[in-house]
Design a protein around this motif. Structure first.
Motif, PDB file in Angstrom:
ATOM      1  N   PHE A   1      -5.400  49.394   3.168  1.00  0.00           N
ATOM      2  CA  PHE A   1      -4.119  49.015   2.539  1.00  0.00           C
ATOM      3  C   PHE A   1      -3.906  47.506   2.509  1.00  0.00           C
ATOM      4  O   PHE A   1      -2.788  47.038   2.469  1.00  0.00           O
TER       5      PHE A   1
ATOM      6  N   LEU B   1     -12.410  50.077  -4.429  1.00  0.00           N
ATOM      7  CA  LEU B   1     -11.210  50.909  -4.555  1.00  0.00           C
ATOM      8  C   LEU B   1     -11.573  52.379  -4.497  1.00  0.00           C
ATOM      9  O   LEU B   1     -12.626  52.790  -4.966  1.00  0.00           O
TER      10      LEU B   1
ATOM     11  N   HIS C   1      -5.548  57.233  -9.621  1.00  0.00           N
ATOM     12  CA  HIS C   1      -6.031  55.857  -9.819  1.00  0.00           C
ATOM     13  C   HIS C   1      -6.871  55.794 -11.094  1.00  0.00           C
ATOM     14  O   HIS C   1      -6.668  54.929 -11.949  1.00  0.00           O
TER      15      HIS C   1
ATOM     16  N   SER D   1       2.427  53.756  -4.739  1.00  0.00           N
ATOM     17  CA  SER D   1       1.585  54.826  -5.303  1.00  0.00           C
ATOM     18  C   SER D   1       0.273  54.287  -5.885  1.00  0.00           C
ATOM     19  O   SER D   1      -0.600  55.055  -6.261  1.00  0.00           O
ATOM     20  N   GLY D   2       0.150  52.972  -5.956  1.00  0.00           N
ATOM     21  CA  GLY D   2      -1.125  52.386  -6.393  1.00  0.00           C
ATOM     22  C   GLY D   2      -1.117  51.833  -7.811  1.00  0.00           C
ATOM     23  O   GLY D   2      -2.171  51.640  -8.410  1.00  0.00           O
ATOM     24  N   LYS D   3       0.060  51.522  -8.344  1.00  0.00           N
ATOM     25  CA  LYS D   3       0.174  51.037  -9.729  1.00  0.00           C
ATOM     26  C   LYS D   3      -0.512  49.688  -9.907  1.00  0.00           C
ATOM     27  O   LYS D   3      -1.301  49.495 -10.821  1.00  0.00           O
TER      28      LYS D   3
ATOM     29  N   VAL E   1      -2.674  48.237  -8.027  1.00  0.00           N
ATOM     30  CA  VAL E   1      -4.112  48.339  -7.759  1.00  0.00           C
ATOM     31  C   VAL E   1      -4.829  48.930  -8.981  1.00  0.00           C
ATOM     32  O   VAL E   1      -5.895  48.453  -9.380  1.00  0.00           O
TER      33      VAL E   1
ATOM     34  N   THR F   1       1.754  60.691  -6.161  1.00  0.00           N
ATOM     35  CA  THR F   1       1.203  60.158  -4.908  1.00  0.00           C
ATOM     36  C   THR F   1      -0.083  60.926  -4.607  1.00  0.00           C
ATOM     37  O   THR F   1      -0.315  62.011  -5.152  1.00  0.00           O
TER      38      THR F   1
ATOM     39  N   THR G   1     -10.399  59.273   1.462  1.00  0.00           N
ATOM     40  CA  THR G   1     -10.472  57.803   1.497  1.00  0.00           C
ATOM     41  C   THR G   1     -11.260  57.331   2.715  1.00  0.00           C
ATOM     42  O   THR G   1     -11.784  56.241   2.724  1.00  0.00           O
TER      43      THR G   1
END
Ligand code: ATP
Ligand code: MG
Length: 206
Positions: free
Chosen positions: A16, A25, A31, A56-58, A60, A193, A202
């Motif tokens: 993170f 990533l 994603h 939520s990873g926007k 990224v 999410t 992960t």
């Protein structure tokens, strides 16, 4: 402290973190979906909206999408914080495209439009205006973005626009004059999410 956490969990780096290289990533479902849609929008000079809850990873996914582009063909103009207002956005557009921003707001708005069009016509590069944290844009600012995309009485724009933000953005765009912008959105993606399984997976990349 960080060393101890790293040692305890056997991480090779702190998860993170904010500066993750695109190659490391985690390619989980949302994603990949978000990054593919963002890249499509930029490639097709379309208007896109990507929303998702905090974390939520926007951002990224956006970085992943930009990393996949041929940067000789695109000029990505990234506005991380819309709190600088429309003047700040126009300023960034003009500066990113090599101009000197005009002082008066109306002249600056016209200059930003002209600079976006010239990037395509004269340099053959597609500009992509990306506004992160777009839920912070007020009605007036969203309307100014609608005007920016009103190009040449045409239904298409010579550049891509991406609005990235929290889910509240979506509701705001349904109202009044903004419905015209809403109707022109080619890609709309709500980032879910990560599922429990994706989160567990992960650990193989961290
Ligand atoms: N695909 C990914 N692989 C590895 N780490 C990720 C990935 N997506 C997100 N993260 C981690 O989650 C953190 C939060 O992601 P990100 O900043 O993109 O969220 P966000 O949706 O933009 O949140 P905000 O609404 O606060 O801007 C990142 O700093 C990163 O460490
Ligand atoms: Mg973000």
């Amino acid at each position: 402290m960080i060393d101890r956490v790293q040692g305890y969990y056997g991480f090779t780096r702190i998860p993170f973190g904010r500066n993750l290289a695109p190659s490391i990533l985690h390619q989980h479902h949302s994603h990949r979906e978000a990054a593919a849609r963002i890249a499509w929008c930029i490639n097709n000079r379309a208007i896109g909206v990507v929303t998702g809850e905090v974390g939520s990873g926007k951002t990224v996914a956006l970085k992943g999408a930009v990393a996949s582009l041929d940067l000789a063909r695109f000029t990505v103009i990234y506005q991380p914080n819309p709190e600088v207002g429309m003047r700040g956005l126009y300023d960034r557009i003009v500066t990113a495209l090599g101009g000197t921003p005009k002082f008066h707001l109306a002249a600056l708005a016209a200059q930003a439009s002209a600079a976006l069009a010239a990037e395509v016509d004269e340099r053959g590069r597609t500009p992509a205006v990306v506004i992160d944290e777009s839920h912070l844009l007020d009605h007036h600012e969203l309307d100014a973005i609608r005007m920016l995309t009103n190009y040449d009485m045409d239904s298409t724009t010579p550049f891509a626009v991406l609005l990235i933000g929290q889910p509240a953005l979506r509701k705001r765009m349904k109202h009044g004059v903004l419905a015209a912008l809403d109707q022109r959105i080619a890609i709309s993606y709500e980032m879910p999410t990560m599922t429990k399984e994706e989160t567990a997976a992960t650990s193989s990349t961290t």
